[in-house]
Design a protein around this motif. Structure first.
Motif, short mmCIF file in Angstrom:
data_model
loop_
_atom_site.label_atom_id
_atom_site.label_comp_id
_atom_site.label_asym_id
_atom_site.label_seq_id
_atom_site.Cartn_x
_atom_site.Cartn_y
_atom_site.Cartn_z
N GLY A 12 43.07 33.92 41.23
CA GLY A 12 42.15 33.12 40.42
C GLY A 12 40.74 33.70 40.51
O GLY A 12 40.55 34.85 40.91
N GLY A 13 39.75 32.89 40.16
CA GLY A 13 38.36 33.36 40.22
C GLY A 13 37.96 33.68 41.65
O GLY A 13 38.24 32.89 42.55
N ASP A 14 37.31 34.83 41.87
CA ASP A 14 36.87 35.14 43.24
C ASP A 14 35.82 34.14 43.68
O ASP A 14 35.18 33.49 42.85
N SER A 15 35.64 34.00 45.01
CA SER A 15 34.58 33.12 45.49
C SER A 15 34.03 33.68 46.79
O SER A 15 34.77 34.29 47.57
N PRO A 16 32.72 33.49 47.02
CA PRO A 16 32.12 34.04 48.24
C PRO A 16 32.73 33.37 49.48
O PRO A 16 32.70 32.14 49.58
N GLY A 17 33.27 34.16 50.37
CA GLY A 17 33.93 33.62 51.56
C GLY A 17 35.42 33.94 51.54
O GLY A 17 36.11 33.77 52.54
N MET A 18 35.93 34.41 50.39
CA MET A 18 37.35 34.79 50.35
C MET A 18 37.62 35.91 51.37
O MET A 18 38.65 35.92 52.05
#
Ligand code: F6P
Length: 325
Positions: A12-18
């Protein structure tokens, strides 16, 4: 259940902390002497056999990096039975005993279906800037994304005040207004327009006019991308048609909110949830999402995490009303 090798992916959409979550999954797995494979591009890579062995050193120096080093994708092919069968064959080929997916609703739906069809143990970790997942107070990336947005809004406020302007600032959230609500409160916005709470443009205009009567020099309205009666641009047109006395400007923050180094909070949350996912597998848990509620780690059946909604708090909505007089 046999547990010697796991696979992990971001979807899905990347997110900071992945990346911080990936690091925690890999390091916790290695700590408990499990082997790990990373899967590139989420479900797409699972179908295309795009796997890479990971060890504790493969995830060095990524705790502070935005995005996801194993990349992400939204997969149409995984929605088909043939696609999922192909993915399962690849997991068998790599001798994977369990699967950990970091993502949002769509990722969890895939994991749940996959577990039902093939019986492979699965755990979900909530990684999305939208914070729209039931079963966790916060999702990985929400804190960073809203802080990034707030910094931008503060800058726009300077111009809004200097020119007595009305700014409609659009933040991300196709189906959810959590970023919008948090940003509106923290930036001192006049109003917030969310997908979950319907506000008529007429009511918004009345509020802004009242502010003008009370000598408010600038107006910031935070508009969630998924606002039901139009995005920021559409809303600006509607307002302008009703009253052309306002100098209205629109700023769409867009993907700037998704990138950048994760905040301390997101790094900590990601680390907790990553380790929690491995410990859950070791304890025999499956088909659940690991989350944090009231600071405690909790496990919610994936089906429930998908079906139920994380609700917008009325108390937070009231804050805007009180604080924007
Ligand atoms: O789910 C995260 C998110 O950033 C939403 O806020 C936004 O609506 C959507 O993804 C945009 O997706 P894409 O980057 O695929 O256009």
């Amino acid at each position: 259940m046999k547990l010697s090798k796991i696979a992990v992916f971001t979807s899905g959409g990347d997110s900071p902390g992945m990346n911080a979550a990936l690091r925690a999954v890999v390091r916790a797995a290695r700590y408990y002497q499990l082997e790990v494979e990373g899967i590139y591009r989420g479900y797409e890579g699972m179908i295309d056999d795009d796997f890479i062995p990971l060890d504790e050193r493969s995830v060095a120096r990524i705790v502070d990096k935005g995005g996801t080093i194993i990349k992400s994708a939204r997969s149409e092919a995984f929605r088909t039975k043939e696609g999922r069968k192909q993915a399962y064959n690849n997991l068998q080929k790599h001798k994977i005993d369990a699967l950990i997916g970091i993502g949002g609703d769509g990722t969890f739906t895939g994991l749940h279906v996959f577990n039902k069809e093939f019986g492979i143990p699965v755990i979900g970790i909530p990684g999305t800037i939208d914070n729209d997942i039931f079963g966790s107070d916060y999702t990985i990336g929400f804190d960073t994304a809203s802080n990034t947005a707030i910094q931008a809004i503060d800058r726009i406020r300077d111009t809004a005040t200097s020119h007595n302007r009305l700014f409609l600032i659009e933040v991300m959230g196709r189906d959810a207004g959590f970023i919008a609500l948090r940003c509106a409160i923290a930036s001192g916005a006049k109003a917030v327009m969310l997908p979950e709470k319907h506000t008529e443009p007429e009511a918004l205009l009345a509020k802004i006019k009242l502010g003008a009567q009370k000598r408010k020099s600038s107006n910031i309205v935070i508009v969630s991308e998924g606002n039901k009666n139009g995005n920021a641009q559409e809303l600006a047109q509607q307002l302008q048609l009703m009253d052309d006395s306002f100098d209205i400007k629109v700023t769409v923050l867009g993907h700037v909110q998704r990138g950048g180094p994760p905040s301390a909070y997101d790094r900590l949350l990601a680390s907790r949830l990553g380790v929690g996912s491995i410990e859950a597998l070791k304890a025999g848990k499956s088909d659940v999402m690991v989350g944090v509620l009231n600071e405690k780690m909790v496990f919610t059946p994936l089906e429930k995490a998908i079906k139920e909604n994380h609700r917008i708090s009325d108390e937070m909505m009231k804050l805007i009303e009180i604080l924007s007089i």
